[in-house]
Design an enzyme around this catalytic site. Sequence first.
Site, PDB file in Angstrom:
ATOM      1  CG  HIS A 208      16.353  59.684  31.967  1.00 42.39           C
ATOM      2  ND1 HIS A 208      16.319  59.779  33.144  1.00 42.39           N
ATOM      3  CD2 HIS A 208      17.495  58.638  31.725  1.00 42.39           C
ATOM      4  CE1 HIS A 208      17.033  59.091  34.087  1.00 42.39           C
ATOM      5  NE2 HIS A 208      17.674  58.385  32.966  1.00 42.39           N
TER       6      HIS A 208
ATOM      7  CB  CYS B 161      22.835  57.426  29.800  1.00 43.09           C
ATOM      8  SG  CYS B 161      20.814  57.729  29.667  1.00 43.09           S
TER       9      CYS B 161
ATOM     10  CG  ASP C  11      19.963  57.548  25.588  1.00 41.60           C
ATOM     11  OD1 ASP C  11      18.468  57.251  25.370  1.00 41.60           O
ATOM     12  OD2 ASP C  11      20.219  57.567  26.525  1.00 41.60           O
ATOM     13  CG  ASN C  12      18.970  54.067  26.897  1.00 41.69           C
ATOM     14  OD1 ASN C  12      19.683  54.852  27.220  1.00 41.69           O
ATOM     15  ND2 ASN C  12      17.772  53.907  27.189  1.00 41.69           N
TER      16      ASN C  12
ATOM     17  NE  ARG D  76      23.270  59.900  27.023  1.00 38.69           N
ATOM     18  CZ  ARG D  76      22.425  60.618  26.769  1.00 38.69           C
ATOM     19  NH1 ARG D  76      22.436  62.008  26.443  1.00 38.69           N
ATOM     20  NH2 ARG D  76      20.960  60.441  26.639  1.00 38.69           N
TER      21      ARG D  76
ATOM     22  CB  SER E  31      20.452  60.887  34.398  1.00 41.49           C
ATOM     23  OG  SER E  31      21.035  59.957  33.299  1.00 41.49           O
TER      24      SER E  31
ATOM     25  CG  HIS F  20      25.310  60.513  31.726  1.00 50.44           C
ATOM     26  ND1 HIS F  20      23.982  59.593  31.856  1.00 50.44           N
ATOM     27  CD2 HIS F  20      26.023  60.129  32.956  1.00 50.44           C
ATOM     28  CE1 HIS F  20      24.056  58.900  33.102  1.00 50.44           C
ATOM     29  NE2 HIS F  20      25.191  59.342  33.774  1.00 50.44           N
TER      30      HIS F  20
ATOM     31  CE  LYS G 102      17.910  53.830  31.321  1.00 49.03           C
ATOM     32  NZ  LYS G 102      17.773  54.909  31.734  1.00 49.03           N
TER      33      LYS G 102
ATOM     34  CG  ASP H 269      18.234  59.933  28.361  1.00 52.58           C
ATOM     35  OD1 ASP H 269      18.076  58.882  28.318  1.00 52.58           O
ATOM     36  OD2 ASP H 269      18.813  60.775  29.434  1.00 52.58           O
ATOM     37  CG  ASP H 270      15.882  56.355  29.192  1.00 55.48           C
ATOM     38  OD1 ASP H 270      17.100  56.276  28.747  1.00 55.48           O
ATOM     39  OD2 ASP H 270      15.609  56.652  30.489  1.00 55.48           O
TER      40      ASP H 270
ATOM     41  CE  LYS I  38      21.562  61.484  30.705  1.00 60.24           C
ATOM     42  NZ  LYS I  38      20.518  60.561  30.921  1.00 60.24           N
TER      43      LYS I  38
HETATM   44 MG    MG Z   1      19.162  56.808  28.211  1.00 57.53          MG
END
Ligand code: MG
Length: 455
Positions: free
Chosen positions: A220, A84, A272-273, A88, A166, A143, A293, A44-45, A141
């Site tokens: 994240h 996010c 994810d990003n 996803r 998150s 989300h 992001k 994540d991130d 996660k």
């Molecule tokens: Mg993310």
Amino acid sequence: MPADHLFRNSIRIVIALIAFGLFRIDLVVGEDSQRPNFIIIFTDDLGYGDLGCYGHPTIRTPNLDRMAGQGMRFTQFYSAASVCTPSRAALLTGRLPIRSGMCSDSRRVLFPDSAEGLPQEEVTLAEALKAQGYATACIGKWHLGHHPEYLPTRHGFDTYFGIPYSNDMRPCPLMRNEEVLEEPAEQATLTARYTEEAIGFIKAHRDEPFFLYFPHTFPHVPLFASDRFKGTSKRGLYGDVVEELDWSVGQVLEALEECDLGDRTLVVFTSDNGPWLTQSERGGSAGLLREGKGSTWEGGMREPAIAWWPGQIGAGLVSGSLATTMDLYTTCIRLAGGEVPSDRVVDGVDISSVLLGDGTATPREHHFFYRGSTLQAARMGPWKAHLITRPGYGGTVQKHDPPALYNLEVDPSEKYEIGEEHPEVLAAIAGLIEQHREELTAPPSRLERRVGAGE
Ligand code: MG
């Protein structure tokens, strides 16, 4: 004698039945041993520049570097959104988030007060693989909706262990299936506990095909590393966290090797990003890419991506082919012997020709860059045209007419706008966008309605 004849015939029938039965068993086992397992590890991130094998000077990622050395490392692999929730949704449905309603211009992700989640009509990768006889688990996660009807257990996953949104949203619980285990989740232990769950799942399902969706909570913010990793990286807490994620990947690969499943399991690692740059030192790095992001510049959506499948994917390959998270949907379903849903538009393309070849095949030729439900840019081959540019967070909106054009093969940092020299490219991309808009049907956003806000 008739009795003897009858006896002999009965014996023959019994033998035939046994033989057929054995053959059937053999056939089923044969099918299972040919169908690969899938593990998608989704951080994540994490930024494009945050791993050793992507050039980070101080973050140590020996396990991911080994994974890349034994497999294929992508240099032009994209998520389908820069935040996010929509990212996803795209990975799990193989579709641009605009098609499922899992995006919005006003609320970019789901929050604890959100009323909805991923619609039931979507066919998730887990559901498609379940139909092919796969055991499925989601660890990490989610989300995509935290109300019971939207949880992983209602979207094709046999089991779920993780946080529903998150880790900066309060209170962030830790759940098992549909029950809250802990609230708030003890975040410093999450990576280790997820890893233990993942290894348990692999070992429990070593004799049947399985799909493990493993979306980590980190890096994240807020950042948490376990005692073992805290204070050990030259890159500070962010580095500690990424190095613990790297350790986790090593544990997963070791578990597969221990179970003799390496040559039967496709493992993909991606994010994810892009990195959350407004978090300064607590956010990651997009390396040579512009922005991070929240943005449709490359840093927001181009991700590190490594695919590992010893014996099937060549060792040490680097692929510059265009690929996206949505392609994992189509590719995994096909490799499992299934068919992608034909009653809807699926944006994912089968990239097995890239993965199982030398990494130069080009099954994907374009990609669309949305912010919420607004198309801001489109890529066609090496070219990317921006209709709208703005920073990931804050800043001003700039509309471009004609679009701002960059050649990403020559200029991956998107520094040199060259539209004036290439009107024919701008015309071709305008045609691509027009065609995309013509076939697009966008349902209402699922991200906007809040609990108690009425209809
Ligand atoms: Mg993310």
